[in-house]
Design an enzyme around this catalytic site. Structure first.
Site, PDB file in Angstrom:
ATOM      1  CG  HIS A 195      11.759  10.630   3.704  1.00 42.39           C
ATOM      2  ND1 HIS A 195      12.954  11.039   3.144  1.00 42.39           N
ATOM      3  CD2 HIS A 195      11.962  10.595   5.049  1.00 42.39           C
ATOM      4  CE1 HIS A 195      13.835  11.237   4.116  1.00 42.39           C
ATOM      5  NE2 HIS A 195      13.265  10.989   5.278  1.00 42.39           N
ATOM      6  CG  ASP A 212      10.553   4.824   0.869  1.00 40.24           C
ATOM      7  OD1 ASP A 212      11.026   3.972   1.651  1.00 40.24           O
ATOM      8  OD2 ASP A 212      10.668   6.042   1.041  1.00 40.24           O
ATOM      9  CD  GLN A 235       9.479   5.250   8.675  1.00 41.31           C
ATOM     10  OE1 GLN A 235       9.059   4.762   9.719  1.00 41.31           O
ATOM     11  NE2 GLN A 235      10.590   5.972   8.643  1.00 41.31           N
ATOM     12  CE  LYS A 272      14.064   4.898   8.210  1.00 43.71           C
ATOM     13  NZ  LYS A 272      14.191   5.992   9.186  1.00 43.71           N
ATOM     14  CB  CYS A 308      12.689  14.127   5.666  1.00 42.23           C
ATOM     15  SG  CYS A 308      14.281  14.525   6.391  1.00 42.23           S
TER      16      CYS A 308
END
Length: 404
Positions: A121, A198, A201, A224, A362
């Protein structure tokens, strides 16, 4: 097994209509919906204990402080951090990444190298580009293949004694690829490099065990994973967090201030300058409680079934291509239909009550790799159903006929 009707009843927004049609919400990769349990917790905070935290001696401040720190403990347990002070509240994943990248500015020099992956991202690319511009370090990219998988043989070649930090997502937001992060963490450590994961997600789908992974940093957002917007977590190993300078200056992150010199507070407060999103921090713990009550084994089973079913149904459509066919993948399907711009499909299915994301997500380098302007992305959560997928497939077929 989930009682899907009971689960869906927890989410009031799922019963609404959009453009006169029942809402089909397939934009969970951008943000998840919130259960009534979480919505009520936000209201309860503001109705009953709204106060600033840590510095007040009055009752409400103490109640708010206790609730905030209890939530920190819930997050510590959820990701299996060794210490509660390794859990830093942030405004979200982007904030956490920038805090670490900013800190590394004091540790890097010309000739050092930073590795990022081709699947990132923008939030996990731009801060490292800024870091390299500031320090003279070099940014190197771990390449991907046609399936949307990182090429581990190339990763191995890129690692060297010059590598100071590796940064990679746990799961790709654009393709759904689940990266082999344990392998990547272990290889980075062989060269003395730190590694940041990261997890934005990943946390909606699984419980990361940061000690088992042995990652140096792990970042994610609350919104999220059924939590509120504006709050997230930066996990960092104690040694690394002590080594890095604070990201922001202000209240809370100080021990003593004079005009001659300031000494910084101990962890975690060193990285928590200013009044935080107190409600968000507290309610993020509530969201974690809710997701654990559903059970991540149940979540994964439901979402895997949705992914397999959606993949099968969408591939029945002539001219449809799916981008991201990794062996290890989570509940995201990115696709295009030959000769039709993804934005046009997205606009028409929205008129039919279906929320999907269109564009580059993104992740422009991924789209450039495939030489496409973007994709239609349907991202599923445990509260979605196969019947909703059928509705989406029929809507896409209708859009294809209209736009052909």
């Amino acid at each position: 097994m989930l009682d899907i009707n009971k689960v869906r009843a927890d989410f009031p927004i799922l019963s609404r209509t959009v453009n006169g049609k029942p809402l089909v919400y397939f934009d969970n990769g951008a943000t998840s919906q919130k259960p009534q349990f979480v919505i009520d917790a936000i209201s309860k905070y503001y109705q009953e204990i709204n106060a600033n935290i840590h510095r007040g001696v009055h009752t409400l401040s103490q109640l708010a402080t206790d609730a905030y720190e209890i939530s920190r403990g819930k997050l510590q347990n959820h990701i299996n951090a060794k210490y509660a002070h390794e859990v830093i509240f942030t405004s979200g994943t982007t904030h956490g990444i920038n805090a670490v990248a900013n800190g590394f500015a004091s540790l890097l020099k010309t000739g050092d190298e930073v590795l990022v992956s081709a699947l990132e991202h923008h939030s996990n690319i731009v801060p490292w580009q800024m870091l390299c511009e500031k320090t003279g370090a070099t940014l190197k990219v771990i390449p991907m293949d046609e399936n949307g998988e990182l090429i581990m043989a190339e990763y191995d070649k890129l690692l060297s004694d010059k590598t100071k930090i590796v940064t990679v997502n746990h799961i790709s937001n654009a393709l759904g690829t689940v990266n082999p992060i344990k392998y990547m963490i272990d290889k980075a450590h062989e060269f003395g490099a730190a590694i940041l994961i990261d997890g934005a997600q990943a946390v909606p789908h699984l419980k990361p065990d940061v000690q088992a992974l042995d990652c140096d940093f792990y970042v994610f957002s609350g919104h999220k994973m059924c939590g509120p917007t504006g709050v997230g977590i930066l996990y960092g190993k104690e040694d690394w967090l002590n080594k890095l300078p604070p990201y922001q200056g202000g209240g809370e992150m100080i021990k003593e201030v004079t005009f001659e010199k300031t000494t910084y507070a101990d962890l975690p407060h060193k990285f928590e300058a200013g009044t935080p999103d107190v409600a968000g921090g507290i309610v993020l713990g509530t969201a974690v409680d809710y997701m654990n009550s559903i059970g991540f084994d149940n979540i994964q089973q439901q979402e895997l079934e949705l992914l397999e079913y959606a993949t099968k149904r969408l591939l029945e459509i002539e001219g449809l291509k799916i981008y991201g066919t990794a062996k290890e993948k989570t509940s995201v399907v990115s696709f295009n239909i030959e000769g039709i711009h993804p934005y046009d499909i997205g606009t028409i299915v929205d008129k039919l009550g279906i929320a999907v994301r269109t564009g580059h997500h993104c992740a422009q380098p991924i789209m450039n790799y495939f030489n496409i302007p973007g994709t239609i992305r349907a991202s599923f959560s445990f509260y979605n159903t196969k019947e909703e997928i059928d509705v989406m497939v029929e809507a896409v077929k209708k859009a294809q006929l209209m736009l052909a």
